[in-house]
Design an enzyme around this catalytic site. Structure first.
Site, PDB file in Angstrom:
ATOM      1  N   HIS A   1       0.833  -1.207   0.000  1.00 30.07           N
ATOM      2  CA  HIS A   1       0.000   0.000   0.000  1.00 30.07           C
ATOM      3  C   HIS A   1       0.869   1.259   0.000  1.00 30.07           C
ATOM      4  O   HIS A   1       0.674   2.165  -0.827  1.00 30.07           O
ATOM      5  CB  HIS A   1      -0.895  -0.026   1.244  1.00 30.07           C
ATOM      6  N   GLU A   2       1.845   1.303   0.897  1.00 27.18           N
ATOM      7  CA  GLU A   2       2.698   2.491   0.989  1.00 27.18           C
ATOM      8  C   GLU A   2       3.601   2.640  -0.234  1.00 27.18           C
ATOM      9  O   GLU A   2       3.917   3.760  -0.651  1.00 27.18           O
ATOM     10  CB  GLU A   2       3.530   2.457   2.270  1.00 27.18           C
TER      11      GLU A   2
ATOM     12  N   HIS B   1       1.839   4.419  -2.970  1.00 30.83           N
ATOM     13  CA  HIS B   1       1.938   5.871  -2.775  1.00 30.83           C
ATOM     14  C   HIS B   1       3.294   6.395  -3.245  1.00 30.83           C
ATOM     15  O   HIS B   1       3.377   7.445  -3.888  1.00 30.83           O
ATOM     16  CB  HIS B   1       1.747   6.221  -1.299  1.00 30.83           C
TER      17      HIS B   1
END
EC number: 3.4.24.-
Length: 242
Positions: free
Chosen positions: A144-145, A148
């Site tokens: 998820h990170e 980003h």
């Protein structure tokens, strides 16, 4: 092997296959704003604390998978993800094609009791090691990170633009495995039809609501970019399976 060693090994492997990266300029952002914080953003996703190594209650819930939070457990699962997860490795490969080094990643305590991880351009990815969790959740948080981080590399996100943040949150929810049907069912977020979209929108709105700059416009920002960003799976052709 430490987390940094895992990253170095991946970088060496990717650089051997992509020598052109040596000539690419790596840009360093001079601000330290949290782009996105991966949080538990609904009561149905809360994971209760435990004093045991594992919990055994709640046969049909996440409780039985939860482990006591330790820095060692965090590091071991992050390292395992770097070494074995093809989705994360592909994201790193695509970042390097764009001339961006993957962010530094560390396991450390987080102040927020509902945070799983966060990403800032200067500090990189932080995975919270003081939150009761389970290995798949750590894996999903890492990916998820890194979504980003990829979006920051490719699209030069403005961390003060709520629509930019809404888009990367939608993409991260779709691409990381956060909305995997089995996980949603264990969290009691039932729904056979359209569960992926409902989950991605719910998580994106929840993440923006935790951002002081966007909390008052969270739902509006997500709805405004929804049609475009919910169909944006780049660098994948579709939502990857885990």
């Amino acid at each position: 092997m430490t987390i940094s060693d895992s990253i170095k090994n991946i970088l060496l492997l990717k650089n051997n296959n992509n020598k052109n990266n040596d000539n690419n300029k790596i840009e360093n952002d001079n601000y330290d704003v949290i782009i996105c914080s991966h949080k538990i953003n609904s009561k149905n996703e809360e994971i209760p604390p435990t004093d045991d190594d594992t919990t055994t209650n709640g046969g049909g819930s996440l409780n039985k998978y939860v482990r006591k939070p330790t820095n060692q457990m965090c590091r071991e699962n992050v390292e395992k993800t770097f070494k074995e997860d093809p989705i994360l490795q592909f994201i790193i490969k695509e970042m390097m094609k764009l001339g961006c080094l993957p962010p530094v990643i560390t396991c450390e305590p987080c102040d927020s009791l509902d945070a799983l991880g966060s990403f800032t351009p200067k500090k990189g990815v932080i995975i919270c090691d003081n939150m009761p969790t389970f290995p798949l959740n750590i894996r999903n948080t890492v990916v998820h990170e890194f979504v980003h981080a990829y979006d920051m590399c490719k699209n030069k996100l403005n961390p003060f633009n709520c629509e930019h943040l809404a888009c990367t949150e939608i993409r991260a929810a779709n691409l990381s495995g956060d909305c995997k049907w089995q996980l949603e069912a264990l969290k009691k977020n039932f729904g056979v039809f359209n569960h992926q979209a409902e989950c991605a929108k719910r998580r994106a709105i929840g993440s923006l609501q935790s951002n002081p700059n966007c909390k008052d416009v969270a739902e509006m920002a997500v709805n405004k970019v929804w049609e475009k960003c919910n169909k944006d799976y780049y660098p994948f052709s579709n939502i990857p399976r885990i």
